[in-house]
Scaffold this motif. Structure first.
Motif, PDB file in Angstrom:
ATOM      1  N   ARG A 251       0.805  -1.213   0.000  1.00  0.00           N
ATOM      2  CA  ARG A 251       0.000   0.000   0.000  1.00  0.00           C
ATOM      3  C   ARG A 251       0.841   1.267   0.000  1.00  0.00           C
ATOM      4  O   ARG A 251       0.320   2.360  -0.115  1.00  0.00           O
ATOM      5  CB  ARG A 251      -0.963  -0.010   1.181  1.00  0.00           C
ATOM      6  CG  ARG A 251      -2.156  -0.915   0.880  1.00  0.00           C
ATOM      7  CD  ARG A 251      -3.146  -0.954   1.979  1.00  0.00           C
ATOM      8  NE  ARG A 251      -2.599  -1.538   3.166  1.00  0.00           N
ATOM      9  CZ  ARG A 251      -3.001  -1.242   4.385  1.00  0.00           C
ATOM     10  NH1 ARG A 251      -3.951  -0.368   4.562  1.00  0.00           N
ATOM     11  NH2 ARG A 251      -2.449  -1.818   5.425  1.00  0.00           N
ATOM     12  N   SER A 252       2.145   1.102   0.157  1.00  0.00           N
ATOM     13  CA  SER A 252       3.012   2.274   0.016  1.00  0.00           C
ATOM     14  C   SER A 252       4.216   1.832  -0.789  1.00  0.00           C
ATOM     15  O   SER A 252       4.366   0.664  -1.115  1.00  0.00           O
ATOM     16  CB  SER A 252       3.439   2.797   1.385  1.00  0.00           C
ATOM     17  OG  SER A 252       4.163   1.812   2.073  1.00  0.00           O
ATOM     18  N   GLY A 253       5.074   2.783  -1.094  1.00  0.00           N
ATOM     19  CA  GLY A 253       6.190   2.431  -1.941  1.00  0.00           C
ATOM     20  C   GLY A 253       5.769   2.486  -3.399  1.00  0.00           C
ATOM     21  O   GLY A 253       4.695   2.968  -3.740  1.00  0.00           O
ATOM     22  N   PHE A 254       6.621   1.953  -4.222  1.00  0.00           N
ATOM     23  CA  PHE A 254       6.445   2.133  -5.647  1.00  0.00           C
ATOM     24  C   PHE A 254       5.136   1.563  -6.180  1.00  0.00           C
ATOM     25  O   PHE A 254       4.544   2.084  -7.106  1.00  0.00           O
ATOM     26  CB  PHE A 254       7.633   1.475  -6.362  1.00  0.00           C
ATOM     27  CG  PHE A 254       7.754   1.879  -7.775  1.00  0.00           C
ATOM     28  CD1 PHE A 254       7.621   0.952  -8.779  1.00  0.00           C
ATOM     29  CD2 PHE A 254       7.982   3.193  -8.117  1.00  0.00           C
ATOM     30  CE1 PHE A 254       7.719   1.321 -10.097  1.00  0.00           C
ATOM     31  CE2 PHE A 254       8.085   3.576  -9.427  1.00  0.00           C
ATOM     32  CZ  PHE A 254       7.956   2.636 -10.422  1.00  0.00           C
TER      33      PHE A 254
ATOM     34  N   LEU B 157      -0.042   2.432  -5.632  1.00  0.00           N
ATOM     35  CA  LEU B 157      -1.308   2.680  -6.320  1.00  0.00           C
ATOM     36  C   LEU B 157      -2.075   1.387  -6.555  1.00  0.00           C
ATOM     37  O   LEU B 157      -3.261   1.261  -6.233  1.00  0.00           O
ATOM     38  CB  LEU B 157      -1.022   3.373  -7.658  1.00  0.00           C
ATOM     39  CG  LEU B 157      -2.240   3.745  -8.484  1.00  0.00           C
ATOM     40  CD1 LEU B 157      -3.144   4.641  -7.692  1.00  0.00           C
ATOM     41  CD2 LEU B 157      -1.796   4.419  -9.762  1.00  0.00           C
TER      42      LEU B 157
ATOM     43  N   GLN C 241      -3.280  -0.356  -3.318  1.00  0.00           N
ATOM     44  CA  GLN C 241      -4.486   0.228  -2.731  1.00  0.00           C
ATOM     45  C   GLN C 241      -5.726  -0.160  -3.536  1.00  0.00           C
ATOM     46  O   GLN C 241      -6.812  -0.313  -2.986  1.00  0.00           O
ATOM     47  CB  GLN C 241      -4.340   1.748  -2.660  1.00  0.00           C
ATOM     48  CG  GLN C 241      -3.320   2.146  -1.628  1.00  0.00           C
ATOM     49  CD  GLN C 241      -3.312   3.626  -1.352  1.00  0.00           C
ATOM     50  OE1 GLN C 241      -4.288   4.313  -1.596  1.00  0.00           O
ATOM     51  NE2 GLN C 241      -2.189   4.117  -0.854  1.00  0.00           N
TER      52      GLN C 241
ATOM     53  N   ASN D  40      -5.060  -6.623   7.748  1.00  0.00           N
ATOM     54  CA  ASN D  40      -4.329  -5.993   6.660  1.00  0.00           C
ATOM     55  C   ASN D  40      -2.890  -5.692   7.024  1.00  0.00           C
ATOM     56  O   ASN D  40      -2.596  -5.225   8.111  1.00  0.00           O
ATOM     57  CB  ASN D  40      -5.006  -4.668   6.280  1.00  0.00           C
ATOM     58  CG  ASN D  40      -6.393  -4.904   5.742  1.00  0.00           C
ATOM     59  OD1 ASN D  40      -6.634  -5.866   5.035  1.00  0.00           O
ATOM     60  ND2 ASN D  40      -7.312  -4.026   6.089  1.00  0.00           N
TER      61      ASN D  40
ATOM     62  N   ASP E 293       0.842  -4.033   5.208  1.00  0.00           N
ATOM     63  CA  ASP E 293       1.445  -3.320   4.088  1.00  0.00           C
ATOM     64  C   ASP E 293       2.828  -3.905   3.816  1.00  0.00           C
ATOM     65  O   ASP E 293       3.695  -3.882   4.684  1.00  0.00           O
ATOM     66  CB  ASP E 293       1.533  -1.838   4.462  1.00  0.00           C
ATOM     67  CG  ASP E 293       2.082  -0.986   3.329  1.00  0.00           C
ATOM     68  OD1 ASP E 293       2.238   0.219   3.538  1.00  0.00           O
ATOM     69  OD2 ASP E 293       2.369  -1.545   2.250  1.00  0.00           O
TER      70      ASP E 293
ATOM     71  N   GLU F 148       4.849  -2.649   1.711  1.00  0.00           N
ATOM     72  CA  GLU F 148       5.712  -1.499   1.401  1.00  0.00           C
ATOM     73  C   GLU F 148       6.571  -1.718   0.169  1.00  0.00           C
ATOM     74  O   GLU F 148       7.623  -1.093   0.031  1.00  0.00           O
ATOM     75  CB  GLU F 148       6.618  -1.173   2.596  1.00  0.00           C
ATOM     76  CG  GLU F 148       5.828  -0.743   3.828  1.00  0.00           C
ATOM     77  CD  GLU F 148       6.713  -0.606   5.037  1.00  0.00           C
ATOM     78  OE1 GLU F 148       7.930  -0.487   4.868  1.00  0.00           O
ATOM     79  OE2 GLU F 148       6.172  -0.640   6.150  1.00  0.00           O
TER      80      GLU F 148
ATOM     81  N   LEU G 237       3.055  11.136  -0.363  1.00  0.00           N
ATOM     82  CA  LEU G 237       2.182   9.980  -0.528  1.00  0.00           C
ATOM     83  C   LEU G 237       0.935  10.150   0.331  1.00  0.00           C
ATOM     84  O   LEU G 237      -0.180   9.911  -0.098  1.00  0.00           O
ATOM     85  CB  LEU G 237       2.926   8.704  -0.121  1.00  0.00           C
ATOM     86  CG  LEU G 237       2.130   7.409  -0.274  1.00  0.00           C
ATOM     87  CD1 LEU G 237       1.818   7.163  -1.729  1.00  0.00           C
ATOM     88  CD2 LEU G 237       2.911   6.238   0.284  1.00  0.00           C
TER      89      LEU G 237
ATOM     90  N   PRO H 154      -1.234   7.864  -4.068  1.00  0.00           N
ATOM     91  CA  PRO H 154      -0.255   7.314  -4.990  1.00  0.00           C
ATOM     92  C   PRO H 154      -0.564   7.575  -6.456  1.00  0.00           C
ATOM     93  O   PRO H 154       0.248   7.295  -7.324  1.00  0.00           O
ATOM     94  CB  PRO H 154      -0.324   5.813  -4.716  1.00  0.00           C
ATOM     95  CG  PRO H 154      -1.716   5.593  -4.244  1.00  0.00           C
ATOM     96  CD  PRO H 154      -2.136   6.830  -3.529  1.00  0.00           C
TER      97      PRO H 154
END
Lengths: 323, 407, 272
Positions: free
Chosen positions: B39-42, B45, B48, B73, B75, B77, C96, C101
């Motif tokens: 859900r985060s990092g490259f 999108l 999510q 849940n 993440d 990352e 972010l 994102p």
């Protein structure tokens, strides 16, 4: 080692030794990660902390070490114990080449750091195109059942990996301690403090700096071999990535560059902080993506601002130890 | 029609639950599903986007199967180390099943943890074939491998030409040089010569860096190949840059066709490019717009995400949803949360009403689902619409594109 | 050209203040987001938006330098490095959190237009951006050359101790320089948004690129940075044509290695 240090170290060592039996697998996996980062950080520390050469492309050695041993295993069935020699040899050659080029041309400081980055990125893109090792599609090692220990192929339950890493960290500690007290250690200190003066004294700075680079790259190669057999898949994009290089050096810098325990302490502190922040955020229910890294960045910022020499030196003073 | 069916199904499930003593016991237990997504990092999108599929699952599944699913849940990352430790943590906290993680590297890492701990792991999206070649007993994948994707994608191209009565002779092949692109390239090189029903040949192959911000050189090279259409394996950002560059360089081939990659059917592509995004074709794993299951999922999605359009998240959502559905369905049949029982039950899965486009949801001996199909989705009026296969089509394919200029 | 402008900012900062700004790319990303925000809220063309955004960044840079970075000038490189990495991390993830994102962009009428001169197609936005880059660089150049403050800053760079002795407020001047460098990066960002969509993770690759350009072009030399930008762009294009395009970045790095080894002061820099 002083008696005091021994007294403090003994209970810690005891805990570390029995960890697989008392801790749950999650903690074990985190511990293995910490040890991995500690070991690799220690390897980097030889180059930076001892000889003062800032390498920002260290994941180059991890990647090459990993790929060489993995490729040998996958293509020719050569086990890691044999493959490791070739990995180390290649990394030594690589490190020597980079060191030679850099020092012969008198490159140091930031320029040297950029040189290491350039080499690492160059290799990353190169491996992306190297079909023999799977290119950017990645190299996968066949995974066997994890219950029995197959030492020849370095496969087994997570506890085995943990102990291997623990052993490596211990050996690195002993080795580095020995290095520091040896002739090499003193020469390195001289070079680090004032290279020109050292040269004036007749020290062949070129030779000793090269030695530091070579030792560092050799140690890091071993780390790479471990990585290959622990994770069982390699992607150039991930393993040669500059973020991995940064990850490696965070531990020693936060912990204390040039010290013996710095890298280990730093790796532990950072990993625990990272996971800790995730836990706390999860408990608070703040599940916004990205927030954990913001906190992590803030922690790093605070540490580097107020404890510029790392966490270990003030801690060591408090505990009444030497270095 | 949706509402009534839904209510009927819910009522039926409720009645069945009320009258069956065994079900009462199973209902008292909850299935804890650990959801691992970037859900985060490259890859934030897409992660999510997949998460939306996970979030709507418990509600829909409760109505359909009467099973209580609790999501846990985590993440990843976009980091393999984090994926591994998070997986361990979830198992530690009592997850009965793991689902995720969108990325092949993370999938491989989590698979090892799952296999080691004997906890079933249902992969929602990950294309590297090797993951289900390891002889794992606890790892299952409900997503086509890169080989399947290629084969499906290419045969759909043949269908496209047949449906529109056009027979282009040449194609220029551009692909990202990353895990996905290379797998596709290998697949296409291997299978294309054998597919005699595809009359075109590839005149030039151009690979490009997925992180490239400037594709002028690549596009001019491609344009110079003078091919009839562009065969493209891409990701979102580079697809946008590429399409813009094509327009700037005044290159208008018969069409831009992807045999199986993300990018052109995503929301940002249409949003960023406006009208020039239209008529681009993506052959990709997709949802089946005509099944009941899809309608249920779509309704739940709209409720939870009133500002989002389902069609743009469709693939991510339905595949993630189905991975949880598999877990819940197995739980219902196994009537226990014992991981081994769950794994055995998953092996016996046989789901016919699906949201995903494809045949029956069944796992073969390697834990892989065969028979997930790709749809030919064309951007029409700012949205991807299924144009093939005809049984699931929402519109008719347009090929060649209206702006086609023979150079 | 636009790369050159971004690198210019870095060159100014590194050449004078001697701080390795590893958050450079991230700063440009923030500028891009700001341009998007201004466009979507008020419909301001990025070229015009560049002015207020640059001003904002100047202030930001000034504050960053005086508040955060100043104590680090005398500290070893690895400390500086970690500081900027931490800042970069906070920036990226802050973005972010704030923007999500998704990739964002601006859509302007002239974005896709090009002029046709014979068989060559010249990209309109690229020309505009190049003009802007040149204008900004010229402004910066004249500032350093002709204004009193500019000369003072150059004095600091050449001889820190001497400058202090003469009575220059070095801290203030350093902060000014950082502010100027940041402003450059802001303008570059506003230009960049015409070509590229912005996502939070855009930063790091640009930081690296900026460093390559600065080294190749020459540290502390303004023309060098611009020249370096053009050179890198050209070499990558050539490499793309001759070898596989996906390998063209390798070429850039190889160039960097060669320059570092044989001519570390870059093409136009002075010997350190």
């Amino acid at each position: 080692m002083t008696q005091r240090a021994g007294m403090l170290l003994a209970p810690l060592a005891a805990i570390l030794l029995v960890l697989p039996w008392v801790a749950n697998p999650y903690i074990l996996s985190v511990a293995t990660l910490i040890l991995y980062l500690a070991y690799t950080g220690q390897a980097w520390n030889v180059m930076m902390g001892f000889a003062g050469q800032l390498s920002l492309g260290h994941s180059l050695y991890v990647g090459v070490g990993a790929y060489v041993s993995a490729a040998l295993f996958v293509r020719y069935g050569v086990g890691p114990w044999a493959g490791i020699w070739l990995s180390v040899a290649l990394c030594v050659a690589l490190g020597a080449a980079i060191g030679f080029l850099a020092f012969r041309f008198g490159i140091s400081g930031v320029y040297f750091a950029l040189l290491t980055i350039a080499f690492c990125e160059f290799t990353r893109i190169g491996f992306d195109h190297l079909q023999w090792t799977g290119g950017s599609g990645g190299l996968f090692l066949k995974v066997a059942q994890r219950d029995q220990i197959d030492l020849a192929s370095f496969r087994g339950p997570p506890a085995m990996y943990y102990y291997t890493m623990l052993l490596l960290v211990f050996l690195a500690l002993v080795f580095c301690s020995h290095l520091l007290k040896s002739k090499a250690g003193y020469y390195w200190q001289a070079i680090r403090e004032n290279e020109e003066a050292a040269q004036a004294l007749g020290i062949n700075t070129f030779r000793w700096k090269l030695l530091a680079v070579v030792i560092s790259s050799a140690m890091t190669a071993v780390s790479g071999v471990f990585f290959a057999f622990y994770y069982n898949n390699l992607f150039p994009e991930q393993i040669f990535n500059i973020s991995r290089s940064i990850e490696i050096i965070l531990g020693p810098i936060i912990g204390g560059v040039g010290t013996l325990f710095g890298p280990i302490l730093g790796a532990a502190a950072l990993t625990i902080a990272a996971d800790g922040i995730t836990e706390i955020l999860g408990a608070l229910g703040w599940e916004i993506p990205g927030i954990k890294q913001v906190f992590y960045g803030i922690v790093m910022l605070l540490v580097i601002m107020f404890l510029p020499n790392g966490i270990w030196p003030p801690l060591a003073r408090k505990l009444g130890l030497g270095r | 029609m949706n509402r009534r069916d839904f209510n009927k199904a819910a009522a039926a499930a409720g009645a069945a639950a009320a009258f069956s003593p065994l079900n009462v016991r199973a209902q008292a237990q909850k299935l804890k599903v650990g959801v691992l997504l970037p859900r985060s990092g490259f890859q934030g999108l897409i992660g999510q986007s997949c998460q939306k599929g996970a979030d709507l699952a418990p509600g829909v599944i409760k109505g359909l199967l009467g099973v209580d699913v609790e999501l846990m849940n985590a993440d990843t990352e976009t980091n393999v180390d984090t994926a591994r430790t998070r997986a361990e943590r979830l198992i530690q906290e009592g997850a009965n099943v793991l689902v995720g993680p969108f990325d092949s590297g993370a999938a491989a890492a989590i698979a090892q943890v799952a296999e080691q701990r004997g906890v079933p792991f249902v992969i929602n999206i990950a294309a590297a074939p090797q993951i289900t070649e390891q002889g794992y007993k606890f790892v299952f994948r409900n997503f086509p491998t890169a080989i399947d994707l290629t084969r499906n994608g290419l045969s759909l191209i043949g269908d496209l030409f047949r449906a529109t009565n056009v027979a282009p002779r040449t194609a220029v092949f551009m692909h990202v040089n990353d895990t996905f692109g290379q797998a596709m390239f290998k697949g296409i090189s291997a299978t294309l010569p054998h597919l005699t029903n595809l009359p075109f040949r590839i005149v030039d192959t151009i690979s490009y860096d997925p992180a490239a911000k400037d594709l002028t050189v690549e596009v001019s090279k491609a344009k110079a190949a003078n091919a009839d259409f562009l065969l493209l394996v891409c990701r979102l950002n580079d697809a946008i840059i590429l399409r813009r560059e094509m327009v700037k360089q005044r290159w208008f081939p018969m069409g831009v066709v992807s045999p199986g990659s993300p990018g052109m059917y995503e929301e940002q592509f249409s949003k960023a490019l406006g009208p020039i995004a239209n008529y681009c074709i993506s052959n990709a794993p997709w949802f089946n717009p005509k099944t009941n299951m899809t309608k249920l999922v779509k309704a739940a999605f709209a409720k939870q995400n009133p500002n989002e359009k389902f069609v743009f998240h469709g693939t991510n959502v339905v595949y993630t949803y189905e991975s949880i559905l598999v877990a819940a369905d197995a739980f219902k049949r196994a009537k226990s949360t014992d991981p081994k029982a769950l794994a055995d039950a998953i092996r016996q899965t046989n789901i016919t009403d699906r949201a995903v486009l494809g045949g029956v949801l069944k796992f073969n001996a390697k834990g892989q689902v065969e028979g997930n199909l790709s749809a030919c989705a064309q951007n029409l009026n700012g949205e991807p619409k299924v144009v093939l296969p005809e049984s699931a089509a929402e519109a008719k394919p347009v090929f060649p594109a209206p702006d086609y200029k023979k150079t | 050209m636009v790369y050159g402008l971004m690198a210019l900012g870095l060159s100014v900062i590194f050449g004078i203040v001697r701080v390795v700004n590893f958050a450079h790319g991230e700063m440009m990303t923030i500028a891009m987001y700001a341009a998007v925000a201004m466009f979507s809220a008020w419909g301001v063309d990025p070229f015009l938006a560049a002015i207020p955004i640059a001003a904002g960044f100047f202030a930001l840079g000034y504050l960053m330098q005086s508040g955060l970075i100043n104590p680090f000038i005398t500290r070893p490189e690895h400390s500086q490095f970690i500081l900027m990495v931490a800042v970069a991390t906070i920036m990226v993830n802050g973005m972010l959190m704030a923007f999500g994102p998704d990739a964002r962009n601006v859509q302007i009428s002239y974005q896709l237009e090009s002029w046709e001169i014979g068989k060559i197609l010249i990209d309109k936005p690229r020309v505009y951006a190049a003009a802007m880059a040149l204008a900004t660089s010229a402004a910066l150049f004249s500032f350093f050359r002709f204004s009193l403050t500019g000369k003072a800053i150059r004095a600091c760079a050449d001889n820190n101790l001497g400058a202090r002795v003469v009575g220059l407020n070095v801290k203030h001047l350093y902060a000014l320089t950082f502010g100027l460098g940041s402003a450059c990066v802001a303008v570059a960002g506003c230009m960049m948004i015409l070509f590229l969509d912005v996502t939070p993770s855009l930063g790091p690759s640009y930081t690296l690129l900026a460093f390559i350009i600065v080294i190749v072009g020459g540290l502390g030399s303004l023309t060098g940075a611009l020249l370096g930008g053009v050179l890198i762009g050209l070499s990558e294009a050539l490499a793309g044509l001759l070898i596989q395009p996906s390998a063209k970045s390798m070429f850039g790095y190889a160039l960097l290695i060669l320059v570092l080894l044989f001519r570390p002061q870059g093409l136009m820099g002075k010997k350190a």
